[in-house]
Design a protein around this motif. Structure first.
Motif, short mmCIF file in Angstrom:
data_model
loop_
_atom_site.label_atom_id
_atom_site.label_comp_id
_atom_site.label_asym_id
_atom_site.label_seq_id
_atom_site.Cartn_x
_atom_site.Cartn_y
_atom_site.Cartn_z
N PRO A 219 0.80 -1.23 0.00
CA PRO A 219 0.00 0.00 0.00
C PRO A 219 0.84 1.28 0.00
O PRO A 219 0.30 2.36 -0.20
CB PRO A 219 -0.83 -0.12 1.28
CG PRO A 219 -0.05 -1.02 2.16
CD PRO A 219 0.69 -1.97 1.25
N SER A 220 2.14 1.17 0.18
CA SER A 220 2.97 2.38 0.16
C SER A 220 3.45 2.73 -1.25
O SER A 220 4.07 3.77 -1.45
CB SER A 220 4.18 2.20 1.08
OG SER A 220 5.11 1.28 0.54
N LYS A 221 3.16 1.87 -2.22
CA LYS A 221 3.58 2.09 -3.61
C LYS A 221 2.38 2.47 -4.46
O LYS A 221 1.35 1.79 -4.45
CB LYS A 221 4.21 0.83 -4.22
CG LYS A 221 5.34 0.24 -3.41
CD LYS A 221 6.57 1.08 -3.50
CE LYS A 221 7.71 0.37 -2.78
NZ LYS A 221 8.71 1.26 -2.31
N THR A 222 2.50 3.56 -5.21
CA THR A 222 1.44 3.97 -6.13
C THR A 222 1.52 3.14 -7.40
O THR A 222 2.60 2.98 -7.97
CB THR A 222 1.56 5.46 -6.47
OG1 THR A 222 1.47 6.21 -5.26
CG2 THR A 222 0.46 5.90 -7.42
N LYS A 223 0.39 2.60 -7.82
CA LYS A 223 0.32 1.82 -9.06
C LYS A 223 -0.24 2.73 -10.14
O LYS A 223 -1.33 3.28 -9.99
CB LYS A 223 -0.57 0.58 -8.91
CG LYS A 223 0.04 -0.54 -8.07
CD LYS A 223 0.24 -0.11 -6.67
CE LYS A 223 0.64 -1.20 -5.71
NZ LYS A 223 0.53 -0.75 -4.34
N ILE A 224 0.50 2.88 -11.23
CA ILE A 224 0.09 3.74 -12.34
C ILE A 224 -0.13 2.86 -13.56
O ILE A 224 0.70 2.01 -13.88
CB ILE A 224 1.17 4.79 -12.64
CG1 ILE A 224 1.44 5.64 -11.40
CG2 ILE A 224 0.76 5.66 -13.83
CD1 ILE A 224 2.64 6.55 -11.51
N GLY A 225 -1.26 3.06 -14.23
CA GLY A 225 -1.54 2.25 -15.41
C GLY A 225 -2.67 2.81 -16.23
O GLY A 225 -3.26 3.83 -15.90
#
Length: 99
Positions: A28-34
C-alpha cells in the motif's frame, strides 16, 4: 509471459514473474500507475494477487480532464497530449537480455 502461438518467442516463467510482482502490487505504500487498471486488477485477482492502492489510472484521468472526447485509449492519449504515435508492440524489436 503468456503468449502461446506458432513461433512465439521464449516466454518468462509465469509463476516466477507473478511471485516477483506480488509484493510490489500488494504494497500500500507504492502507487500503481496504469491504463485501465480495473482490467489489470481483475486479471491479477485470478492469480491471487490483491492489488491495493493508491492508484493513478490514465484512462480515468483522461475522462476526468475531458469527458466529451470519444477515445481514452493509450494510443489516442499519446497522440493528443504528447504528439506521439505509438508503435504497435508487434513491431518493436526483440532484444536479447544484456548481462
Amino acid at each position: 509471459m503468456g503468449h502461446d502461438y506458432l513461433d512465439a518467442p521464449q516466454q518468462l516463467d509465469r509463476k516466477a514473474v507473478l511471485a516477483a510482482l506480488k509484493p510490489l502490487l500488494e504494497d500500500p505504500s507504492k502507487t500503481k500507475i496504469g491504463q485501465n487498471l480495473k482490467y489489470d486488477i481483475s486479471v491479477l485477482a485470478n492469480y491471487e494477487i490483491a492489488v491495493v492502492g493508491p492508484f493513478a489510472d490514465t484512462m480515468l484521468a483522461s475522462y476526468v480532464l475531458n469527458s466529451t472526447i470519444t477515445r481514452h485509449d493509450m494510443d489516442s492519449l499519446a497522440l493528443r497530449y504528447l504528439g506521439e504515435k505509438l508503435s504497435p508492440l508487434k513491431r518493436l524489436p526483440v532484444r536479447a537480455p544484456s548481462n
